[in-house]
Motif scaffolding. Structure first.
Motif, PDB file in Angstrom:
ATOM      1  N   TYR A 199       0.845  -1.189   0.000  1.00 50.76           N
ATOM      2  CA  TYR A 199       0.000   0.000   0.000  1.00 50.76           C
ATOM      3  C   TYR A 199       0.883   1.243   0.000  1.00 50.76           C
ATOM      4  N   LEU A 200       0.509   2.221  -0.850  1.00 42.08           N
ATOM      5  CA  LEU A 200       1.295   3.433  -1.015  1.00 42.08           C
ATOM      6  C   LEU A 200       0.429   4.656  -0.738  1.00 42.08           C
ATOM      7  N   LEU A 201       0.900   5.503   0.162  1.00 40.47           N
ATOM      8  CA  LEU A 201       0.240   6.771   0.452  1.00 40.47           C
ATOM      9  C   LEU A 201       0.765   7.807  -0.541  1.00 40.47           C
ATOM     10  N   GLY A 207       2.699  15.001  -5.271  1.00 41.44           N
ATOM     11  CA  GLY A 207       3.163  13.737  -5.824  1.00 41.44           C
ATOM     12  C   GLY A 207       4.014  12.917  -4.879  1.00 41.44           C
ATOM     13  N   HIS A 208       4.180  13.357  -3.622  1.00 41.21           N
ATOM     14  CA  HIS A 208       4.964  12.575  -2.656  1.00 41.21           C
ATOM     15  C   HIS A 208       4.332  11.199  -2.477  1.00 41.21           C
ATOM     16  N   GLN A 209       5.188  10.182  -2.389  1.00 40.10           N
ATOM     17  CA  GLN A 209       4.707   8.808  -2.232  1.00 40.10           C
ATOM     18  C   GLN A 209       5.533   8.113  -1.167  1.00 40.10           C
ATOM     19  N   GLN A 210       4.851   7.354  -0.294  1.00 42.35           N
ATOM     20  CA  GLN A 210       5.568   6.531   0.656  1.00 42.35           C
ATOM     21  C   GLN A 210       4.752   5.292   0.963  1.00 42.35           C
ATOM     22  N   GLU A 211       5.460   4.202   1.220  1.00 42.68           N
ATOM     23  CA  GLU A 211       4.776   2.954   1.555  1.00 42.68           C
ATOM     24  C   GLU A 211       4.291   3.030   2.993  1.00 42.68           C
ATOM     25  N   VAL A 212       3.065   2.557   3.225  1.00 45.58           N
ATOM     26  CA  VAL A 212       2.505   2.545   4.576  1.00 45.58           C
ATOM     27  C   VAL A 212       2.275   1.107   4.995  1.00 45.58           C
ATOM     28  N   GLU A 213       2.464   0.866   6.275  1.00 46.69           N
ATOM     29  CA  GLU A 213       2.318  -0.474   6.819  1.00 46.69           C
ATOM     30  C   GLU A 213       0.927  -0.639   7.406  1.00 46.69           C
TER      31      GLU A 213
END
Length: 449
Positions: free
Chosen positions: A328-330, A336-342
């Motif tokens: 899952y990616l926020l 356009g910032h993207q980070q993976e969320v747990e």
């Protein structure tokens, strides 16, 4: 007294063909790398290393192969690298449609206009290196606004062409004013071809009425090009309104009007070379939203809601989308910032009780309204495709890896209402949960404990 010859005058086609190179050369006189010119086939095109077009093709191919997923930053950078490697790999050539040995004046001018159009692609369109720092955020913030891009990969390429044709023709005529008359004749040539196609369809039992997407595309293109002195264009624009007024109004005075105005006012700047793709994505976002039921995000007005860690955009600008490896990616739709969320079961609660929720999409819930229509009667790029490098979408960067080494062996946890989990460091409780899809993924709504 000699009898006056009232027959239609014709021009020697061989002599016209001999001028094609001079037409291209007149536009590219200050360029040292003028492509070769030939006259053959039934269309106009310009073969070159169109890096932005290759990027668009890679995007569209990846979307068609990864339903309901969003690319990672690493995948987009791979697209950019692949597109940049195409520079210098194509035999550059401008092709003008073949002609007979006798031409009337309108056809002659249309051929000249086609030459100008293709030369303007060489002069103004993106064919040098793409900057990943520009490309990555612009793609991600738009991609996150649509649940599933896979039904729209053909439409994205078409709209990319439409917007770029508007830009290069308006910029070209502004820089080379005497070319306008030939461009009007070219527009009439294209519209006559489309009109004849509709008449042939009616002759074979088709209604000949344009569907909504055809009207939207045609109205956007023709109003955008702005050849108001063409009586045929005026007639065609009136037919758009008659065939589908809602589609016409969406372009002329509705949600697409700001994007039409933006397309009309694009320049020859390096920044605006990218805009045809960004505007194309924005157009599809609007068309998808127009066909959606309009899901609303929860938790408006909360005093301590989550914000984008990069630009500080509010929670309603954040989307959670699935990556092609199941992660899952926020994504922030502003920067356009993207980070993976747990998302995992259990964990220490760190919530503040402020009612957090994010939109989490089921990849099997696609949009099947009018936005998925193909618009086959539209030619897409108006006066002939700059079709160099077709078929680059089958490269090896399209989707079997995203660079993070994840094998995707672990099945995702199945949640039910009332279950608790950790979302990005905050303990949440599931308030709604859909049935798992074939990959075991769910559409969830959560709020802090």
């Amino acid at each position: 007294m000699a009898k006056r010859n009232n027959s239609k005058p014709y021009i020697n086609g061989q002599q016209v063909r001999a001028t094609h190179s001079a037409t291209i050369g007149s536009v590219l006189a200050d360029h040292s790398d003028v492509p070769s010119v030939s006259s053959k086939g039934s269309s106009f095109y310009n073969a070159d290393s169109w890096t932005l077009r290759v990027l668009c093709q890679l995007m569209c191919h990846w979307a068609s192969q990864n339903k309901g997923c969003i690319p990672t930053e690493e995948i987009i950078k791979e697209w950019v690298t692949f597109a940049n490697r195409k520079i210098g790999s194509v035999n550059r050539e401008i092709v003008i449609a073949a002609t007979g040995d006798q031409l009337d004046r309108s056809m002659m001018l249309a051929l000249v206009g086609g030459g100008y159009h293709e030369a303007w692609h060489s002069r103004y369109s993106k064919r040098d290196r793409l900057d990943p720092n520009v490309v990555v955020p612009n793609i991600l913030k738009r991609w996150a606004l649509v649940k599933d891009w896979s039904p729209f990969h053909n439409e994205l390429q078409k709209w990319n062409n439409v917007v770029e044709d508007i830009r290069i023709e308006r910029v070209g005529i502004k820089e080379f004013p005497p070319t306008r008359h030939s461009m009007v004749e070219l527009q009439d040539f294209v519209l006559n071809l489309e009109k004849q196609g509709l008449e042939n369809a009616r002759a074979h039992g088709h209604s000949g009425v344009k569907n909504a997407l055809s009207v939207i595309t045609g109205a956007f293109r023709d109003i955008g090009l702005g050849y108001t002195e063409s009586s045929l264009q005026s007639e065609i624009i009136l037919s758009y309104e008659k065939d589908n007024k809602d589609g016409y109004d969406l372009v002329n005075e509705g949600a697409l009007r700001p994007l039409l105005d933006k397309s009309i006012n694009l320049t020859d700047s390096k920044e605006d070379q990218y805009e045809c793709l960004w505007i194309a994505m924005d157009i599809i976002v609007i068309l998808v939203q127009a066909g959606d039921d309009g899901e609303q995000s929860d938790g408006e007005g909360e005093p301590q809601e989550t914000t984008c860690p990069k630009c500080g955009a509010s929670k309603d600008k954040l989307k959670i989308r699935k990556g092609n490896n199941g992660q899952y990616l926020l994504v922030c739709t502003e920067c356009g910032h993207q980070q993976e969320v747990e998302i995992s079961e259990g964990g220490e609660g760190q919530g503040d009780g402020q009612g957090e929720s994010f939109e989490m999409e089921d990849p099997d819930q696609g949009d099947d309204g009018e936005n998925s229509e193909k618009g086959d009667d539209q030619k897409g790029d108006g006066q002939g495709s700059d079709s160099g490098d077709q078929g680059d979408t089958d490269g090896d960067t399209d989707g079997d890896t995203d660079g993070d080494g994840s094998k995707g062996d672990d099945k995702p946890t199945i949640y039910k209402v009332g279950d608790k989990a950790m979302l990005n460091g905050v303990e949440v409780v599931v308030t709604t949960a859909s049935k798992p899809d074939s990959n075991g993924l769910q559409d969830l709504q959560v709020e802090p404990v």
